[in-house]
Scaffold this active site. Structure first.
Site, PDB file in Angstrom:
ATOM      1  N   HIS A  17       9.466  -1.469   1.867  1.00 56.39           N
ATOM      2  CA  HIS A  17       8.959  -0.324   1.094  1.00 56.39           C
ATOM      3  C   HIS A  17      10.073   0.301   0.252  1.00 56.39           C
ATOM      4  O   HIS A  17       9.862   0.656  -0.909  1.00 56.39           O
ATOM      5  CB  HIS A  17       8.438   0.781   2.035  1.00 56.39           C
ATOM      6  CG  HIS A  17       7.275   0.399   2.888  1.00 56.39           C
ATOM      7  ND1 HIS A  17       7.261   0.588   4.258  1.00 56.39           N
ATOM      8  CD2 HIS A  17       6.072  -0.142   2.578  1.00 56.39           C
ATOM      9  CE1 HIS A  17       6.098   0.176   4.741  1.00 56.39           C
ATOM     10  NE2 HIS A  17       5.361  -0.277   3.754  1.00 56.39           N
ATOM     11  N   LYS A  41      -7.703   5.511  11.311  1.00 56.17           N
ATOM     12  CA  LYS A  41      -6.652   4.685  11.925  1.00 56.17           C
ATOM     13  C   LYS A  41      -5.900   5.519  12.942  1.00 56.17           C
ATOM     14  O   LYS A  41      -5.876   6.741  12.865  1.00 56.17           O
ATOM     15  CB  LYS A  41      -5.661   4.224  10.850  1.00 56.17           C
ATOM     16  CG  LYS A  41      -6.094   2.995  10.092  1.00 56.17           C
ATOM     17  CD  LYS A  41      -4.891   2.433   9.330  1.00 56.17           C
ATOM     18  CE  LYS A  41      -5.264   1.273   8.421  1.00 56.17           C
ATOM     19  NZ  LYS A  41      -4.137   0.872   7.560  1.00 56.17           N
ATOM     20  N   ARG A  90       3.864  -9.214  -1.203  1.00 53.85           N
ATOM     21  CA  ARG A  90       4.817 -10.052  -0.465  1.00 53.85           C
ATOM     22  C   ARG A  90       4.504 -11.523  -0.639  1.00 53.85           C
ATOM     23  O   ARG A  90       5.377 -12.341  -0.821  1.00 53.85           O
ATOM     24  CB  ARG A  90       4.774  -9.707   1.030  1.00 53.85           C
ATOM     25  CG  ARG A  90       5.429  -8.401   1.359  1.00 53.85           C
ATOM     26  CD  ARG A  90       5.102  -7.990   2.761  1.00 53.85           C
ATOM     27  NE  ARG A  90       3.660  -7.826   2.908  1.00 53.85           N
ATOM     28  CZ  ARG A  90       3.077  -7.261   3.936  1.00 53.85           C
ATOM     29  NH1 ARG A  90       3.805  -6.827   4.947  1.00 53.85           N
ATOM     30  NH2 ARG A  90       1.775  -7.132   3.993  1.00 53.85           N
ATOM     31  N   SER A 129       5.270  -3.239   8.573  1.00 56.75           N
ATOM     32  CA  SER A 129       5.411  -2.155   9.553  1.00 56.75           C
ATOM     33  C   SER A 129       4.893  -2.608  10.918  1.00 56.75           C
ATOM     34  O   SER A 129       5.446  -2.252  11.954  1.00 56.75           O
ATOM     35  CB  SER A 129       4.640  -0.914   9.096  1.00 56.75           C
ATOM     36  OG  SER A 129       5.192  -0.405   7.908  1.00 56.75           O
TER      37      SER A 129
HETATM   38  O1  PNS Z   1       0.152   0.704   3.445  1.00 52.41           O
HETATM   39  P1  PNS Z   1      -1.306   0.306   3.373  1.00 52.41           P
HETATM   40  O2  PNS Z   1      -2.009   0.681   4.659  1.00 52.41           O
HETATM   41  O3  PNS Z   1      -1.479  -1.134   3.009  1.00 52.41           O
HETATM   42  O4  PNS Z   1      -1.943   1.189   2.197  1.00 52.41           O
HETATM   43  C1  PNS Z   1      -3.308   1.091   1.851  1.00 52.41           C
HETATM   44  C2  PNS Z   1      -3.723   2.221   0.874  1.00 52.41           C
HETATM   45  C3  PNS Z   1      -3.277   3.568   1.400  1.00 52.41           C
HETATM   46  C4  PNS Z   1      -3.069   1.997  -0.470  1.00 52.41           C
HETATM   47  C5  PNS Z   1      -5.244   2.155   0.693  1.00 52.41           C
HETATM   48  O5  PNS Z   1      -5.852   2.005   1.941  1.00 52.41           O
HETATM   49  C6  PNS Z   1      -5.807   3.407   0.013  1.00 52.41           C
HETATM   50  O6  PNS Z   1      -5.525   3.680  -1.140  1.00 52.41           O
HETATM   51  N1  PNS Z   1      -6.625   4.171   0.773  1.00 52.41           N
HETATM   52  C7  PNS Z   1      -7.239   5.388   0.312  1.00 52.41           C
HETATM   53  C8  PNS Z   1      -8.776   5.217   0.203  1.00 52.41           C
HETATM   54  C9  PNS Z   1      -9.071   4.468  -1.081  1.00 52.41           C
HETATM   55  O7  PNS Z   1      -8.930   4.998  -2.163  1.00 52.41           O
HETATM   56  N2  PNS Z   1      -9.460   3.176  -0.962  1.00 52.41           N
HETATM   57  C10 PNS Z   1      -9.571   2.275  -2.104  1.00 52.41           C
HETATM   58  C11 PNS Z   1     -10.963   1.965  -2.484  1.00 52.41           C
HETATM   59  S1  PNS Z   1     -11.713   0.843  -1.347  1.00 52.41           S
END
Ligand code: PNS
Length: 167
Positions: A17, A41, A90, A129
């Site tokens: 990150h 979560k 990645r 993570s």
């Molecule tokens: O680090 P991560 O868990 O891979 O991040 C995922 C994240 C936070 C980018 C994604 O889950 C997100 O943007 N969630 C907020 C809800 C949302 O807007 N979802 C996208 C439309 S399905």
């Protein structure tokens, strides 16, 4: 002025990150790294703990701000008047999921939120993570994965909740 958001769970922040954060901060004038407060979560660290870790880890980057958000990214980005989301890729396995989210965000924001992908540096391509948490939960060496202070917080957390409970 060009601004971007780097959203994520950051549970906890890793060198992968931090590599993306540093490189995005060199491309954009302002970068907001924002921790998702996801009620569905069960993260290991609270939002407040994750925000604090990110603040500490990005102290040397003056154009980086740490924040948190709940709900949809497109709504949060609209409130902040930011039109670019950053995500790290990645491997090809990330691509399908990330492409779907990027296209969903673009469609449902009426084209107002685009996603810029940065490819993770090869040395961090294996990092996540989840694997860091699993290794830390068994007292393994994570010194190449996270900054020392994050490692200490991980070991402390697992001492409190018990080894092997990587969440
Ligand atoms: O680090 P991560 O868990 O891979 O991040 C995922 C994240 C936070 C980018 C994604 O889950 C997100 O943007 N969630 C907020 C809800 C949302 O807007 N979802 C996208 C439309 S399905």
């Amino acid at each position: 002025m060009k601004a971007a958001i780097y959203p994520g769970s950051f549970d906890p922040v890793t060198y992968g990150h931090l590599d993306i954060i540093r490189r995005a901060s060199e491309i954009f004038d302002e970068l907001t790294v924002s921790v998702l407060n996801n009620k569905t979560k069960t993260p290991l660290f609270s939002v407040e703990e994750r925000v604090k870790m990110l603040e500490e880890a990005t102290r040397d980057l003056p154009n980086v701000t740490i924040d948190s958000f709940s709900g949809l990214l497109i709504d949060y980005a609209a409130r902040k008047d930011i039109h670019v989301a950053i995500r790290g890729l990645r491997a090809i396995t990330d691509f399908e999921y990330e492409l779907q989210i990027a296209q969903t965000n673009r469609k449902f924001s009426d084209g107002k939120l685009d996603t810029v992908f940065l490819t993770t540096s090869l040395e961090y391509a294996y990092l996540s993570s989840s694997t860091v948490k699993e290794i830390a939960s068994f007292n393994g060496d994570i010194s190449e994965c996270v900054p020392d202070f994050v490692g200490r917080l991980l070991y402390k957390k697992y001492n409190e909740i018990g080894a092997g409970n990587e969440q």
